[in-house]
Design a protein around this motif. Structure first.
Motif, PDB file in Angstrom:
ATOM      1  N   ASP A 171      10.619  -4.034   2.871  1.00 42.59           N
ATOM      2  CA  ASP A 171       9.213  -3.869   2.626  1.00 42.59           C
ATOM      3  C   ASP A 171       8.658  -5.291   2.467  1.00 42.59           C
ATOM      4  N   LEU A 172       9.117  -6.302   2.115  1.00 47.48           N
ATOM      5  CA  LEU A 172       8.328  -7.642   1.964  1.00 47.48           C
ATOM      6  C   LEU A 172       8.274  -8.346   3.331  1.00 47.48           C
ATOM      7  N   ARG A 173       9.335  -8.085   4.134  1.00 52.03           N
ATOM      8  CA  ARG A 173       9.344  -8.468   5.508  1.00 52.03           C
ATOM      9  C   ARG A 173       8.382  -7.783   6.473  1.00 52.03           C
ATOM     10  N   ASP A 174       7.791  -6.612   5.955  1.00 51.38           N
ATOM     11  CA  ASP A 174       6.944  -5.681   6.811  1.00 51.38           C
ATOM     12  C   ASP A 174       6.078  -5.180   6.024  1.00 51.38           C
ATOM     13  N   TRP A 182      12.384  -1.252   9.950  1.00 54.07           N
ATOM     14  CA  TRP A 182      13.135  -1.709   8.999  1.00 54.07           C
ATOM     15  C   TRP A 182      12.421  -1.248   7.880  1.00 54.07           C
ATOM     16  N   SER A 183      10.869  -0.996   7.841  1.00 51.15           N
ATOM     17  CA  SER A 183      10.229  -0.382   6.963  1.00 51.15           C
ATOM     18  C   SER A 183      10.601   1.152   6.750  1.00 51.15           C
ATOM     19  N   ASP A 184      10.910   1.664   7.652  1.00 51.48           N
ATOM     20  CA  ASP A 184      11.409   3.172   7.306  1.00 51.48           C
ATOM     21  C   ASP A 184      12.788   3.383   6.951  1.00 51.48           C
ATOM     22  N   CYS A 185      13.704   2.093   7.155  1.00 48.31           N
ATOM     23  CA  CYS A 185      14.964   2.065   6.558  1.00 48.31           C
ATOM     24  C   CYS A 185      14.662   1.825   5.162  1.00 48.31           C
ATOM     25  N   ALA A 186      13.747   1.165   4.821  1.00 46.65           N
ATOM     26  CA  ALA A 186      13.449   1.126   3.116  1.00 46.65           C
ATOM     27  C   ALA A 186      13.171   2.278   2.446  1.00 46.65           C
ATOM     28  N   PHE A 187      12.151   3.048   3.261  1.00 45.45           N
ATOM     29  CA  PHE A 187      11.819   4.255   2.838  1.00 45.45           C
ATOM     30  C   PHE A 187      13.220   5.178   2.372  1.00 45.45           C
ATOM     31  N   LEU A 235       1.578 -12.929  -5.574  1.00 44.99           N
ATOM     32  CA  LEU A 235       2.467 -11.931  -5.643  1.00 44.99           C
ATOM     33  C   LEU A 235       1.716 -10.856  -4.750  1.00 44.99           C
ATOM     34  N   LEU A 236       0.527 -10.614  -5.125  1.00 41.51           N
ATOM     35  CA  LEU A 236      -0.129  -9.589  -4.194  1.00 41.51           C
ATOM     36  C   LEU A 236      -0.170  -9.760  -2.474  1.00 41.51           C
ATOM     37  N   ASN A 237      -0.202 -11.036  -2.292  1.00 40.11           N
ATOM     38  CA  ASN A 237      -0.331 -11.183  -0.938  1.00 40.11           C
ATOM     39  C   ASN A 237       1.294 -10.999  -0.310  1.00 40.11           C
ATOM     40  N   ARG A 238       2.188 -10.946  -1.245  1.00 36.62           N
ATOM     41  CA  ARG A 238       3.524 -10.544  -0.528  1.00 36.62           C
ATOM     42  C   ARG A 238       3.874  -9.013  -0.716  1.00 36.62           C
ATOM     43  N   LEU A 239       3.056  -8.292  -1.335  1.00 38.85           N
ATOM     44  CA  LEU A 239       3.331  -7.021  -1.437  1.00 38.85           C
ATOM     45  C   LEU A 239       2.440  -5.975  -0.132  1.00 38.85           C
ATOM     46  N   PRO A 240       2.911  -4.787   0.007  1.00 40.83           N
ATOM     47  CA  PRO A 240       1.983  -3.975   0.738  1.00 40.83           C
ATOM     48  C   PRO A 240       0.543  -4.203   0.453  1.00 40.83           C
ATOM     49  N   PRO A 241      -0.263  -4.305   1.578  1.00 40.87           N
ATOM     50  CA  PRO A 241      -1.701  -4.525   1.300  1.00 40.87           C
ATOM     51  C   PRO A 241      -2.265  -3.381   0.244  1.00 40.87           C
ATOM     52  N   ILE A 242      -3.223  -3.684  -0.692  1.00 39.14           N
ATOM     53  CA  ILE A 242      -4.006  -2.638  -1.381  1.00 39.14           C
ATOM     54  C   ILE A 242      -5.403  -2.361  -0.542  1.00 39.14           C
ATOM     55  N   LYS A 243      -5.873  -0.917  -0.109  1.00 35.12           N
ATOM     56  CA  LYS A 243      -6.919  -0.721   0.597  1.00 35.12           C
ATOM     57  C   LYS A 243      -8.196  -0.813  -0.206  1.00 35.12           C
ATOM     58  N   ALA A 244      -9.176  -1.555   0.345  1.00 36.53           N
ATOM     59  CA  ALA A 244     -10.344  -1.705  -0.230  1.00 36.53           C
ATOM     60  C   ALA A 244     -11.139  -0.432  -0.604  1.00 36.53           C
TER      61      ALA A 244
END
Length: 388
Positions: free
Chosen positions: A244-247, A254-259, A379-388
């Motif tokens: 997840d952190l890589r994508d 790879w994110s689908d594999c993470a799922f 840490l937020l910059n490394r996690l999936p983005p939070i929609k505004a």
């Protein structure tokens, strides 16, 4: 704009990798969606929603055809060959590979590709089981003594079964990039870990390093054995978070594999922690948590909810609600049920269903209200983005 057929030809000619093709389609889809969505509707969409399991009506149509094709092939092969023949499983595995060359490699149909990958894995697993039965002298009756007699061959059989499935799934994955195979590999590796732990425990008892458990100690032994799925769950979860952190935008395979890894890791994590928190008796299933256990149960629920929100994965939250939420709500509503006559199970369904709808409808808003002020920007910059 380049259409999907052109991108498929580019993949077949080696110009693009399948992951790059999916990323381009995801980028084009997000650009199209931005022209139709606005305001809160657009903001409510999670990057987790980009994990699509169905590619459209044609994908479902082809999936039905695959079910009919392989069901008919299985019955036909069983009519031709004996049931214990080593020919049926390899033929089904080969057939699924051939069909995948068209459905997966060329057409990139998601649901059909997932089903074909599972058919291939099941055929390989059946072939390995049949090989073990033919290769090793297995007892005709299964009991404690017959299982102990298999000690010398237990690890070789486990390596053939688990290792062979992992190797076959890995080869299939690198050919077709089907994400569900990540779950197959994780489950096979977990099975090998279970087998290794059982053999180590057996050898320690035989050597006298530990005493054989009495009847009243079996529940404690099984409770201690929960460390194996817990450790496996932590490892699988860590690998999923790494993907997840890589994508962060979740545009590659790879994110689908993470799922799928989150789907596997969630019950491995939640079930042992649930038993530890509630004091559930492993053999009888009775739950009699005290006040301290109830507080610990609540803290664990909060922890899992925060982690699921932070990494933007609902798949981690589903078993949490099923295990932690149901038993916690049961003790909260049991008194009310006794006075109103409503079954506790009905109140559990109502409460858990309301929580699921709440999180499902307002997932991004909840993430924005809780995670953004709670975590540092680095840490937020490394996690999936939070929609505004």
């Amino acid at each position: 704009m380049i259409d999907e057929a052109t991108l498929d030809r580019a993949v077949n000619q080696g110009i693009l990798q399948p992951g790059q093709r999916d990323a381009l389609l995801a980028l084009a889809g997000s650009a199209t969606d931005s022209g139709h969505l606005s305001g809160e509707t657009s903001a409510s969409l999670s990057v987790d929603d980009q994990m699509r399991l169905v590619g459209g009506g044609n994908d479902i149509f082809v999936t039905v055809g695959i079910v009919l094709l392989f069901s008919g092939a299985l019955f036909a092969l069983r009519a031709i060959f004996p049931h214990d023949s080593l020919t049926i499983a390899p033929l089904l595995a080969l057939a699924s590979w051939i069909v995948a060359e068209i459905v997966t490699r060329q057409k990139r149909m998601r649901l059909s590709s997932t089903l074909l990958a599972l058919v291939f894995s099941a055929a390989i697993l059946s072939m390995l089981v049949e090989f073990i039965v033919a290769r090793f002298d297995l007892p005709t009756t299964v009991n404690a003594f017959s299982l102990l007699a298999l000690r010398a061959d237990a690890w070789p059989m486990g390596l053939i079964l688990g290792g062979g499935l992992i190797a076959a799934a890995a080869v299939y994955f690198f050919r077709f990039k089907v994400p569900v195979l990540a779950a197959v590999i994780a489950l096979a590796a977990t099975g090998l870990a279970f087998l290794g732990a059982i053999l180590i425990y057996h050898d320690q008892m035989v050597s006298g390093a530990i005493a054989a458990p009495a009847t009243d100690q079996l529940a404690e032994v099984l409770s201690n054995a929960l460390a194996v799925p817990l450790v496996c769950g932590v490892i699988i979860f860590a690998v999923a978070v790494f993907f997840d952190l890589r994508d962060r935008e979740r545009q590659t395979v790879w994110s689908d594999c993470a799922f799928w890894l989150h789907v596997v890791s969630a019950p491995l994590l939640v079930h042992p922690l649930f038993i530890l928190a509630t004091g559930q008796e492993v053999l009888s299933g009775q739950i009699e948590p005290g006040m301290a256990a109830g507080v610990l149960l609540g803290l664990m629920m909060v922890m899992f909810v925060l982690v699921a929100l932070a990494i933007d994965r609902r798949s981690l939250l589903a078993p949490t609600l099923a295990y932690f939420g149901s038993v916690g709500i049961y003790y909260l509503v049991n008194g009310a049920a006794n006075t109103t006559g409503i079954p506790p199970f009905a109140l559990i369904l109502i409460a858990v269903g309301a929580v699921v709808i709440l999180f499902g409808a307002g997932w991004q808003r909840i993430r924005r209200l809780i995670i953004r002020p709670l975590l540092p920007t680095s840490l937020l910059n490394r996690l999936p983005p939070i929609k505004a």
